[in-house]
Design an enzyme around this catalytic site. Structure first.
Site, PDB file in Angstrom:
ATOM      1  N   GLY A 115       0.639  -5.054   1.090  1.00 42.79           N
ATOM      2  CA  GLY A 115      -0.558  -5.178   0.248  1.00 42.79           C
ATOM      3  C   GLY A 115      -0.291  -5.940  -1.042  1.00 42.79           C
ATOM      4  O   GLY A 115      -1.215  -6.549  -1.600  1.00 42.79           O
ATOM      5  N   GLU A 125       4.656  -4.941   7.497  1.00 44.03           N
ATOM      6  CA  GLU A 125       3.894  -3.850   8.120  1.00 44.03           C
ATOM      7  C   GLU A 125       4.375  -3.528   9.528  1.00 44.03           C
ATOM      8  O   GLU A 125       4.396  -2.366   9.934  1.00 44.03           O
ATOM      9  CB  GLU A 125       2.398  -4.199   8.151  1.00 44.03           C
ATOM     10  CG  GLU A 125       1.701  -4.068   6.806  1.00 44.03           C
ATOM     11  CD  GLU A 125       1.781  -5.329   5.949  1.00 44.03           C
ATOM     12  OE1 GLU A 125       2.573  -6.241   6.271  1.00 44.03           O
ATOM     13  OE2 GLU A 125       1.043  -5.399   4.954  1.00 44.03           O
ATOM     14  N   ALA A 140       0.865  -1.178   0.000  1.00 44.18           N
ATOM     15  CA  ALA A 140       0.000   0.000   0.000  1.00 44.18           C
ATOM     16  C   ALA A 140       0.904   1.231   0.000  1.00 44.18           C
ATOM     17  O   ALA A 140       2.057   1.162   0.438  1.00 44.18           O
ATOM     18  CB  ALA A 140      -0.879  -0.015   1.242  1.00 44.18           C
ATOM     19  N   GLU A 200      -0.514  -9.483  -0.162  1.00 44.14           N
ATOM     20  CA  GLU A 200      -1.927  -9.754   0.124  1.00 44.14           C
ATOM     21  C   GLU A 200      -2.746  -9.885  -1.164  1.00 44.14           C
ATOM     22  O   GLU A 200      -3.621 -10.754  -1.268  1.00 44.14           O
ATOM     23  CB  GLU A 200      -2.494  -8.646   1.029  1.00 44.14           C
ATOM     24  CG  GLU A 200      -1.891  -8.720   2.430  1.00 44.14           C
ATOM     25  CD  GLU A 200      -2.190  -7.509   3.294  1.00 44.14           C
ATOM     26  OE1 GLU A 200      -1.922  -6.366   2.850  1.00 44.14           O
ATOM     27  OE2 GLU A 200      -2.682  -7.685   4.418  1.00 44.14           O
TER      28      GLU A 200
HETATM   29  N1  CAA Z   1       4.548   3.153  -0.888  1.00 38.25           N
HETATM   30  C1  CAA Z   1       4.920   4.304  -1.488  1.00 38.25           C
HETATM   31  N2  CAA Z   1       6.049   4.422  -2.214  1.00 38.25           N
HETATM   32  C2  CAA Z   1       6.830   3.333  -2.316  1.00 38.25           C
HETATM   33  C3  CAA Z   1       6.489   2.099  -1.727  1.00 38.25           C
HETATM   34  C4  CAA Z   1       5.286   2.025  -0.983  1.00 38.25           C
HETATM   35  N3  CAA Z   1       4.852   0.891  -0.414  1.00 38.25           N
HETATM   36  N4  CAA Z   1       7.480   1.217  -1.987  1.00 38.25           N
HETATM   37  C5  CAA Z   1       8.382   1.862  -2.744  1.00 38.25           C
HETATM   38  N5  CAA Z   1       7.992   3.136  -2.941  1.00 38.25           N
HETATM   39  C6  CAA Z   1       8.690   4.188  -3.702  1.00 38.25           C
HETATM   40  C7  CAA Z   1       9.881   4.738  -2.928  1.00 38.25           C
HETATM   41  O1  CAA Z   1       9.470   5.697  -1.993  1.00 38.25           O
HETATM   42  C8  CAA Z   1      10.708   5.306  -4.054  1.00 38.25           C
HETATM   43  O2  CAA Z   1      10.144   6.532  -4.460  1.00 38.25           O
HETATM   44  P1  CAA Z   1      11.084   7.874  -4.529  1.00 38.25           P
HETATM   45  O3  CAA Z   1      12.094   7.540  -5.565  1.00 38.25           O
HETATM   46  O4  CAA Z   1      10.121   8.925  -4.944  1.00 38.25           O
HETATM   47  O5  CAA Z   1      11.677   8.050  -3.186  1.00 38.25           O
HETATM   48  C9  CAA Z   1      10.456   4.327  -5.196  1.00 38.25           C
HETATM   49  O6  CAA Z   1       9.253   3.631  -4.877  1.00 38.25           O
HETATM   50  C10 CAA Z   1      11.567   3.277  -5.333  1.00 38.25           C
HETATM   51  O7  CAA Z   1      11.710   2.641  -4.077  1.00 38.25           O
HETATM   52  P2  CAA Z   1      13.137   2.508  -3.309  1.00 38.25           P
HETATM   53  O8  CAA Z   1      14.027   3.627  -3.688  1.00 38.25           O
HETATM   54  O9  CAA Z   1      12.844   2.313  -1.870  1.00 38.25           O
HETATM   55  O10 CAA Z   1      13.679   1.160  -3.973  1.00 38.25           O
HETATM   56  P3  CAA Z   1      14.688   0.116  -3.312  1.00 38.25           P
HETATM   57  O11 CAA Z   1      15.074  -0.813  -4.396  1.00 38.25           O
HETATM   58  O12 CAA Z   1      15.757   0.817  -2.570  1.00 38.25           O
HETATM   59  O13 CAA Z   1      13.809  -0.707  -2.233  1.00 38.25           O
HETATM   60  C11 CAA Z   1      11.863  -1.867  -1.455  1.00 38.25           C
HETATM   61  C12 CAA Z   1      12.735  -1.495  -2.664  1.00 38.25           C
HETATM   62  C13 CAA Z   1      12.632  -2.805  -0.522  1.00 38.25           C
HETATM   63  C14 CAA Z   1      10.618  -2.578  -1.975  1.00 38.25           C
HETATM   64  C15 CAA Z   1      11.471  -0.593  -0.673  1.00 38.25           C
HETATM   65  O14 CAA Z   1      10.935   0.359  -1.616  1.00 38.25           O
HETATM   66  C16 CAA Z   1      10.455  -0.790   0.387  1.00 38.25           C
HETATM   67  O15 CAA Z   1      10.785  -1.277   1.465  1.00 38.25           O
HETATM   68  N6  CAA Z   1       9.176  -0.428   0.134  1.00 38.25           N
HETATM   69  C17 CAA Z   1       8.137  -0.501   1.120  1.00 38.25           C
HETATM   70  C18 CAA Z   1       7.655  -1.947   1.306  1.00 38.25           C
HETATM   71  C19 CAA Z   1       6.602  -2.019   2.381  1.00 38.25           C
HETATM   72  O16 CAA Z   1       6.851  -1.722   3.528  1.00 38.25           O
HETATM   73  N7  CAA Z   1       5.383  -2.426   2.010  1.00 38.25           N
HETATM   74  C20 CAA Z   1       4.285  -2.537   2.908  1.00 38.25           C
HETATM   75  C21 CAA Z   1       3.460  -1.288   2.885  1.00 38.25           C
HETATM   76  S1  CAA Z   1       2.228  -1.303   4.167  1.00 38.25           S
HETATM   77  C22 CAA Z   1       0.916  -2.158   3.543  1.00 38.25           C
HETATM   78  O17 CAA Z   1       0.967  -2.681   2.445  1.00 38.25           O
HETATM   79  C23 CAA Z   1      -0.266  -2.226   4.438  1.00 38.25           C
HETATM   80  C24 CAA Z   1      -1.331  -3.188   4.036  1.00 38.25           C
HETATM   81  O18 CAA Z   1      -1.348  -4.313   4.501  1.00 38.25           O
HETATM   82  C25 CAA Z   1      -2.405  -2.802   3.160  1.00 38.25           C
END
Ligand code: CAA
Length: 259
Positions: free
Chosen positions: A109, A132, A64, A112
């Site tokens: 998400g 999360e 998400a 999921e």
């Molecule tokens: N939401 C918003 N933006 C996201 C995102 C997310 N879940 N995941 C990645 N992005 C964005 C980053 O912010 C970045 O944008 P900017 O360049 O504008 O800063 C772009 O995508 C590229 O990401 P990274 O630079 O972080 O890429 P990376 O290769 O260094 O890392 C990754 C990749 C490990 C997937 C890392 O992006 C990450 O940890 N993302 C978040 C994963 C996460 O925590 N997901 C769970 C979300 S909570 C949820 O989903 C709740 C639910 O149950 C509904």
């Protein structure tokens, strides 16, 4: 412009979640577009199987949208959780099989959404996880419910409480995915499974999925009741007449009028 790219060929619809700047992270607009695209495939007689994937070669869905969630209070978060859950239920309840082609990160998400699909195929580079708790929140689109049903409670407890990443081979070993293939074979493998499904009766498929889905949450007795009702209701239909006659007449059945 929609966040979902749709490509329909030979009764297989490929839906690509396309928000490459954010690794296909899901906000309300993406939920709306994805739900619309899935409903339209369900209603389309030229579609028998749906493949769901992410754009690019890095992510299926990175979760998400964290930047949007940062501003939410409990009331808005409840709505966001409900809306995301409804999307997963739409996927899970689809009478047409939905295959997740997991081409990279399937986190939060994203994991999921893949778990709501009927079949998961992962590329060797796929990474799964429910991270999360690292954010001080918990899986809100069915992760606490579907993960234990797929892999068992003990493993789900560990994945959710550690929030650690699971690579494709571990995902296969715990039953989270059906197949792991090299990245350049991912869509071929999903299409191959889709083609095999398309040879079979569409109502038989839809009702089988419904029996599995409804039976899993109930007792075996209640599940058997659902099954025998669905089983018997197919008899006498054009589809069952065609399938049973084709066997007896030593020919291939034609369920979808494509020959
Ligand atoms: N939401 C918003 N933006 C996201 C995102 C997310 N879940 N995941 C990645 N992005 C964005 C980053 O912010 C970045 O944008 P900017 O360049 O504008 O800063 C772009 O995508 C590229 O990401 P990274 O630079 O972080 O890429 P990376 O290769 O260094 O890392 C990754 C990749 C490990 C997937 C890392 O992006 C990450 O940890 N993302 C978040 C994963 C996460 O925590 N997901 C769970 C979300 S909570 C949820 O989903 C709740 C639910 O149950 C509904």
């Amino acid at each position: 412009m929609s966040y979902i790219l749709t490509d329909i060929s030979k009764q297989i619809a490929v839906l690509t979640i396309s928000r490459p700047d954010a690794l296909n992270a899901i906000n309300n607009e993406v939920i709306k577009d994805l739900s619309t695209a899935i409903k339209s495939c369900i209603d389309n007689n030229n579609v028998g199987v749906i493949i769901l994937t992410g754009s690019g070669d890095k992510a299926f869905v990175a979760g998400a949208d964290i930047k949007r969630m940062q501003a939410l209070g409990p009331k808005d978060a409840y709505e966001f959780g409900k809306t995301g859950q409804q999307m997963t239920v739409l996927i899970e309840n689809s009478p047409k099989p939905i295959i997740a082609a997991v081409n990279g990160f399937a986190l939060g998400g994203g994991c999921e959404i893949s778990m709501a699909c009927h079949i998961r195929v992962a590329s060797e580079t796929a990474v799964f996880g429910q991270p999360e708790v690292l954010l001080g929140i918990l899986p809100g689109w069915g992760g606490t419910q579907r993960l234990p049903r797929l892999v068992g409670t003990g493993i789900a407890n560990e994945i959710i409480t550690t929030g650690r990443m699971i690579n494709a081979s571990e995902a296969k070993s715990i039953g989270l995915v059906n197949h792991v293939v090299p990245s350049n074979e991912l869509m071929n493998k999903c299409t191959e499974i889709g083609d095999q499904i398309l040879k079979n009766g569409p109502n038989a498929i839809a009702h089988s999925l419904e029996c599995i889905r409804r039976g899993i949450g109930t007792t075996i007795e209640a599940g058997l009741k659902i099954e025998v009702n669905k089983f018997s209701n197919l008899f006498g239909t054009d589809e069952a007449n065609e399938g049973l006659s084709a066997f007896v007449e030593k020919r291939k059945p034609n369920f979808r009028g494509t020959k």
